[in-house]
Design an enzyme around this catalytic site. Structure first.
Site, PDB file in Angstrom:
ATOM      1  N   ASP A 187      86.007 -29.412  32.349  1.00  0.00           N
ATOM      2  CA  ASP A 187      85.766 -30.397  33.391  1.00  0.00           C
ATOM      3  C   ASP A 187      84.737 -29.823  34.364  1.00  0.00           C
ATOM      4  O   ASP A 187      84.527 -28.599  34.418  1.00  0.00           O
ATOM      5  CB  ASP A 187      87.089 -30.697  34.100  1.00  0.00           C
ATOM      6  N   ASP A 189      83.862 -31.348  38.085  1.00  0.00           N
ATOM      7  CA  ASP A 189      84.244 -31.407  39.499  1.00  0.00           C
ATOM      8  C   ASP A 189      85.553 -30.672  39.747  1.00  0.00           C
ATOM      9  O   ASP A 189      86.552 -30.891  39.047  1.00  0.00           O
ATOM     10  CB  ASP A 189      84.388 -32.861  39.946  1.00  0.00           C
ATOM     11  N   GLY A 276      83.782 -36.847  34.677  1.00  0.00           N
ATOM     12  CA  GLY A 276      83.868 -38.201  35.205  1.00  0.00           C
ATOM     13  C   GLY A 276      82.797 -38.434  36.248  1.00  0.00           C
ATOM     14  O   GLY A 276      82.719 -39.516  36.835  1.00  0.00           O
TER      15      GLY A 276
END
Length: 406
Positions: A187, A189, A276
Site C-alpha cells: 500500500d 498512503d 487507492g
C-alpha cells in the site's frame, strides 16, 4: 548400529583459530560431525559441536572416548577457555518436526517480554532450538527457531503475549517457503509514505478536515471505499493541475522505505505498489524508487483543472487483490511467493490472498486479519521478518557506497 554422540561446548574469549584447533584434534578420532553452532556476544565465544560415533565408544588405533575427552580439555586449557562434555544418543537428539520462525521486534526488548514469549512457547509443548539477534537498531529484533508447535495455535498465543508485552511477534514456517517470497506488494498512503495524499490535495482545496474524516471511516472499514473515494474526490473539483507538483514535494517517505526497497531489489525481489490514491503522485514514486509494478486511481483533469471525478476502474479493496494476482502472473510467480503490506481495511483482500500478509501500523481490523503485525515506525523492520539481518543490510550498503538510512 547404535549411534552415540558427544556434545562439546567451548566458551571463553573469542580469538582466531579456536575452531581450527578444536577440529584438528577431533580429526584424530573416528567420529563424524553431526551439528555445529557458534555465537559471539561482546567478544565472548560459545562454540557447540556435536560429534557422532558408533557403539559404546569411538575406537581405533589406541584411541578411546577418554583419550578424546583429554585431548579436547587440553585444547580448552591452552586457549584459556572452559569446556563441557556430555554424551547422548543420536535418536534422542533428532529435532522435532514442525519448524517455525518466531521474530520478536521492539524499540527495546525487556526481559519480561522474552520470558513471556518463551513461556508461551513452552506451554504450547514446543522447544526453542536457537535464538539469533537480527537487529539492534532502530529496533531490536531477535529470531527464535522453534520446533514441535502447531503454527496456528502458537500464532494466537504469541499475539496475545505481544499485546501484553507491547512488542511485535511474527510466526512463520521456516524452510524454502519463507525464503521464496519474491514479490512485495505494498500500500502507499500511510505505508510507503507518511499520511494520505488525498488529504494533502484537500489542504489545497480548503476541505482537509472533511476529507480526513471520510478517509478515517473508510480505513476502519465503516464506509465503502469506492463511495468514500468519490465523495472525497468531488470536493477537489476546480483545483488546478499544478497542485500535483506541489503535493509531490510534500510527500514524505516512511522511515526505512528506501532501505527496504533497495535491499530487496538487491536480492532480485520484485516490488509493487497498489494505491487507492492517484497515479499523478504514485508515478513519481515508481520512478524515484525503481518500483517494478504499480496500480492506482486516475484523477480526471480537463482544461487544466480537476473535475472532481475518477477516470476508469477504481482501485478499491478487491481491486488491490486483483492487482497483486496480476503482478504475480507478470512476474511468473505463484501467489504463495508474495508478501502484501498495508494498514487499512482497503488492504484486507490483498493481505488475505498473499503468501504472507503484514499489517504495518494498521487499524485493529487489519492487525487481526494479517499473518503478522509490525507496529514500529520503521518500514525496513519488515526485512527482519524475511530473515535479513541489519548487519547484512549495512554490509551491502557499505559495499555499494549507499546510505544505510532512509
Amino acid at each position: 548400529m547404535d549411534q552415540r554422540t558427544l556434545l562439546i561446548t567451548l566458551t571463553g574469549p573469542d580469538r582466531p583459530g579456536v575452531t581450527s584447533r578444536l577440529f584438528s584434534v577431533l580429526s584424530r578420532f573416528p567420529v563424524t560431525v553431526a551439528d555445529i553452532e557458534q555465537v559471539v556476544i561482546r567478544g565472548r565465544l560459545t562454540l557447540g559441536v556435536l560429534v557422532a560415533y558408533a557403539g559404546g565408544a569411538p575406537s581405533g588405533t589406541g584411541t578411546t572416548l577418554g583419550a578424546m575427552w583429554t585431548a579436547v580439555e587440553q585444547v580448552a586449557d591452552d586457549l584459556g577457555m572452559e569446556v563441557e562434555l556430555s554424551t547422548g544418543s543420536q535418536a534422542k537428539e533428532q529435532r522435532r518436526r514442525g519448524r517455525l520462525s518466531v521474530s520478536v521486534l521492539g524499540a527495546t526488548l525487556q526481559p519480561a517480554a522474552i520470558a513471556g514469549i518463551a513461556g508461551r512457547i513452552a506451554a504450547a509443548g514446543a522447544n526453542i532450538d536457537r535464538i539469533e539477534r537480527l537487529a539492534q537498531w532502530p529496533v531490536t529484533c531477535i529470531e527464535m527457531s522453534v520446533s514441535g508447535a502447531d503454527p496456528t495455535f502458537l500464532r494466537v498465543e504469541l499475539a496475545a503475549e505481544a499485546v501484553a508485552q507491547e512488542v511485535d511477534v511474527a510466526v512463520q514456517r521456516t524452510g524454502l517457503s519463507r525464503r521464496a517470497k519474491r514479490l512485495i506488494v505494498m500500500d502507499v498512503d500511510s505505508t510507503l509514505i507518511q499520511g494520505e495524499v488525498i488529504e494533502l490535495l484537500a489542504g489545497h482545496a480548503g476541505c482537509q478536515e472533511e476529507v480526513a474524516r471520510v478517509t478515517e471511516e473508510a480505513m476502519r472499514g465503516e464506509l465503502d471505499f469506492a463511495e468514500s473515494l468519490r465523495r472525497r474526490v468531488a470536493l477537489l473539483e476546480g483545483l488546478p493541475a499544478e497542485v500535483f507538483e506541489k503535493v509531490r514535494k510534500q510527500v514524505v517517505l516512511t522511515p526505512g522505505a528506501r532501505t527496504l526497497v533497495r535491499t530487496l531489489k538487491r536480492l532480485d525481489y520484485r516490488f509493487a505498489i497498489v494505491s487507492g490514491g492517484f497515479t499523478q503522485i504514485t508515478d513519481a514514486l515508481v520512478e524515484e524508487l525503481g518500483i517494478d509494478y504499480s496500480a492506482a486511481n486516475v484523477l480526471e483533469v480537463i482544461d487544466g483543472r480537476l473535475t472532481g471525478r475518477v477516470v476508469g476502474e477504481i482501485v478499491d479493496r478487491p481491486g488491490k487483490a486483483r492487482a497483486l494476482e496480476r503482478f504475480a502472473k507478470e512476474a511468473h510467480l505463484p501467489i504463495s511467493q508474495t508478501v502484501a503490506i498495508g494498514d487499512g481495511a482497503n488492504d484486507l483482500d490483498m493481505i488475505a490472498v498473499a503468501g504472507l500478509g503484514i499489517a504495518f501500523n494498521a487499524k485493529p481490523v487489519v492487525r487481526q486479519a494479517a499473518d503478522t503485525a509490525v507496529n514500529t515506525p520503521y518500514l525496513d523492520s519488515i526485512l527482519y521478518l524475511l530473515g535479513i539481518s541489519r548487519d547484512e543490510v549495512e554490509a551491502a550498503d557499505a559495499e555499494d557506497g549507499a546510505l544505510s538510512a532512509g
